[in-house]
Every structure is written in structure tokens, then in C-alpha cells.
Design a protein around this motif. Structure first.
Motif, PDB file in Angstrom:
ATOM      1  N   ARG A   9       0.831  -1.207   0.000  1.00  0.00           N
ATOM      2  CA  ARG A   9       0.000   0.000   0.000  1.00  0.00           C
ATOM      3  C   ARG A   9       0.863   1.254   0.000  1.00  0.00           C
ATOM      4  O   ARG A   9       0.579   2.216  -0.734  1.00  0.00           O
ATOM      5  CB  ARG A   9      -0.942  -0.018   1.205  1.00  0.00           C
ATOM      6  CG  ARG A   9      -1.891   1.175   1.247  1.00  0.00           C
ATOM      7  CD  ARG A   9      -2.917   1.052   2.359  1.00  0.00           C
ATOM      8  NE  ARG A   9      -3.912   0.033   2.053  1.00  0.00           N
ATOM      9  CZ  ARG A   9      -4.018  -1.127   2.677  1.00  0.00           C
ATOM     10  NH1 ARG A   9      -3.157  -1.440   3.644  1.00  0.00           N
ATOM     11  NH2 ARG A   9      -4.946  -1.985   2.351  1.00  0.00           N
ATOM     12  N   ASP A  13       0.893   4.093  -2.812  1.00  0.00           N
ATOM     13  CA  ASP A  13       0.601   5.484  -2.447  1.00  0.00           C
ATOM     14  C   ASP A  13       1.665   6.436  -2.991  1.00  0.00           C
ATOM     15  O   ASP A  13       1.379   7.605  -3.277  1.00  0.00           O
ATOM     16  CB  ASP A  13       0.513   5.637  -0.931  1.00  0.00           C
ATOM     17  CG  ASP A  13      -0.768   5.049  -0.350  1.00  0.00           C
ATOM     18  OD1 ASP A  13      -1.715   4.825  -1.141  1.00  0.00           O
ATOM     19  OD2 ASP A  13      -0.811   4.806   0.876  1.00  0.00           O
ATOM     20  N   ASN A  51      -6.203   0.142  -4.976  1.00  0.00           N
ATOM     21  CA  ASN A  51      -5.702   1.046  -3.943  1.00  0.00           C
ATOM     22  C   ASN A  51      -6.347   2.421  -4.047  1.00  0.00           C
ATOM     23  O   ASN A  51      -6.614   3.079  -3.035  1.00  0.00           O
ATOM     24  CB  ASN A  51      -4.183   1.167  -4.045  1.00  0.00           C
ATOM     25  CG  ASN A  51      -3.572   1.857  -2.844  1.00  0.00           C
ATOM     26  OD1 ASN A  51      -3.769   1.439  -1.698  1.00  0.00           O
ATOM     27  ND2 ASN A  51      -2.819   2.928  -3.082  1.00  0.00           N
ATOM     28  N   LEU A  95      -7.859  -3.258  -1.868  1.00  0.00           N
ATOM     29  CA  LEU A  95      -6.504  -3.770  -2.109  1.00  0.00           C
ATOM     30  C   LEU A  95      -6.336  -5.134  -1.454  1.00  0.00           C
ATOM     31  O   LEU A  95      -5.789  -6.066  -2.066  1.00  0.00           O
ATOM     32  CB  LEU A  95      -5.465  -2.793  -1.576  1.00  0.00           C
ATOM     33  CG  LEU A  95      -4.000  -3.229  -1.762  1.00  0.00           C
ATOM     34  CD1 LEU A  95      -3.663  -3.443  -3.238  1.00  0.00           C
ATOM     35  CD2 LEU A  95      -3.055  -2.201  -1.145  1.00  0.00           C
TER      36      LEU A  95
END
Length: 231
Positions: A9, A13, A51, A95
Motif C-alpha cells: 500500500r 501510495d 488502492n 486492495l
């Protein structure tokens, strides 16, 4: 080296949120607040889009819940607001689901517009129909972005994205997966009225964990399947 979901993640990001044109299987237009907007249907396993669902949908829900708490602080009865709010899937983590549900029996679909996921769907196939002969598909998860649902924070950005995505899934399952024209699912409580409205039939014997089981099979496909099963 082992990577955790949090590691993945964080890496996502840090990646520019630009959705790849790869995997597009269909295009069309949506009626939005500011006029017609182009959309694309993306097929397949996609960590970036999943995500983005978590990041953008989650941020909207946080803002929505803060607004509702503000109304409560002003002395407004928020019980009717919470009752009508469509937050039953707020705990879903797309996700996590993308990393968990892999393999040829699972297929992902995303509806994207303005470079954001507007709806998502995961199906399992093949699934035996409980209505008639033949295999259909089963919807594991389907949801529209929270800003595309009725809410007290703002007018819906796009209307009908869930049904539009579902139409594409049905066509893909029939034309590409060669399944019967139909699907089944376990409905969240606040979605029951919608599935009843579109003509799905409930089968209480298949309910689980408080979720009602519904199935829809195209009447022509059902009749054909029964004919083939009983020559």
C-alpha cells in the motif's frame, strides 16, 4: 524478502495515480453534474485501481461521517440520516481483496471516469444456477464510489454507475466466458430493494450471515437450458 499489505500500500501510495489504458474492454459516456463524461471499463487484476478505491472512497466516507457528527453536535437527529446512508461496505478494503482473490475463477471489473474508479466488481465463475440448468457467475463484491450514492454531503456526481458496470459484466460473462445470461449474489441489507426491483429472485435457503441470497437468470437462457436438460 516478504512484503506485507502495508508495504504494498505504501509503495502504491507513492506511485502517481495514473490509471493505465491497458485492460480496457469497453468505453462509453456517463451523465454527470457538469455534463457528459467519458468512462472506460477495465478488466483484470489491478493493484493501482484497487488502492485508489481505498484511498479516494475511504477519504470521502471519512468526510461524510465527520459531517454527520457535526450535524449531531448541532442537535439534529442523525438516526434517519444514518439509516439512509449507504455505508455498509465502508469496511471493505479493495486492495486486500485484490491480493486475496486471485486465480482464473475470479475476474475483476472497474468502471473508471475522470481518472478515478467510479465502481468496482469482483465475480466468481462458473457458478451453478439454482434456478435452472447451466452455469452463471456469482458476484463476490460490487460497489459504486460513495460520491455516486445518495448522501447528505453532496449531490451524486454520477448516477447509475453500478447498474452500468453490471451490464458490462453480464455481457462479458455471456460473450467471453460463455456462461448463461445470469448471476447470483448475497445482498447487503440496504441493497435488497434494488435487487428486488431489477427482478432478482430470493432463495432464503441459501442465505448466510444475515445476507439474503438472490439469483437472476435470463428467461430465454433458462428455458433453453431446461430444454437441453430434458430432450
Amino acid at each position: 524478502m516478504t512484503f506485507t499489505i502495508d508495504d504494498i500500500r505504501r509503495a502504491l501510495d507513492a506511485t502517481p495515480p495514473i490509471i493505465s489504458p491497458g485492460g480496457i474492454i469497453s468505453r462509453g459516456t456517463l451523465a454527470g453534474q457538469c455534463g457528459a463524461v467519458d468512462y472506460t471499463i477495465h478488466l483484470g487484476w489491478d493493484l493501482l485501481i484497487a488502492n485508489l478505491c481505498d484511498r479516494t472512497w475511504g477519504a470521502f466516507n471519512i468526510t461524510l461521517l465527520r459531517y454527520i457528527r457535526k450535524l449531531e453536535a448541532q442537535g439534529i437527529d442523525i438516526d434517519p440520516i444514518l439509516e439512509s446512508a449507504q455505508l455498509e461496505d465502508n469496511h471493505w478494503r479493495w486492495l486486500d481483496k485484490t491480493l486475496h482473490y486471485r486465480g482464473n475463477c475470479y475476474t475483476w471489473f472497474f468502471l473508471v471516469a475522470e481518472n478515478y474508479p467510479q465502481a468496482a466488481c469482483l465475480v466468481y465463475h462458473p457458478k451453478a444456477s439454482v434456478v435452472g440448468a447451466g452455469d452463471i457467475f456469482y458476484i463476490e463484491y460490487i460497489a459504486a464510489a460513495p460520491w455516486n450514492r445518495e448522501n447528505v454531503l453532496a449531490e451524486r456526481v454520477f448516477k447509475g454507475v453500478g447498474p452500468k458496470l453490471l451490464d458490462h459484466v453480464i455481457c462479458y460473462a455471456k460473450d467471453d466466458l460463455k456462461l448463461q445470461a445470469g448471476f447470483s449474489l448475497h445482498s447487503l441489507p440496504k441493497a435488497v430493494a434494488f435487487y428486488e426491483k431489477i427482478g432478482m429472485k430470493a432463495f432464503p435457503q441459501y442465505d448466510k450471515e444475515g445476507l439474503r441470497f438472490f439469483e437472476w437468470v435470463d428467461s430465454e437462457s433458462q428455458a433453453k437450458g431446461q430444454s437441453n436438460a430434458n430432450p
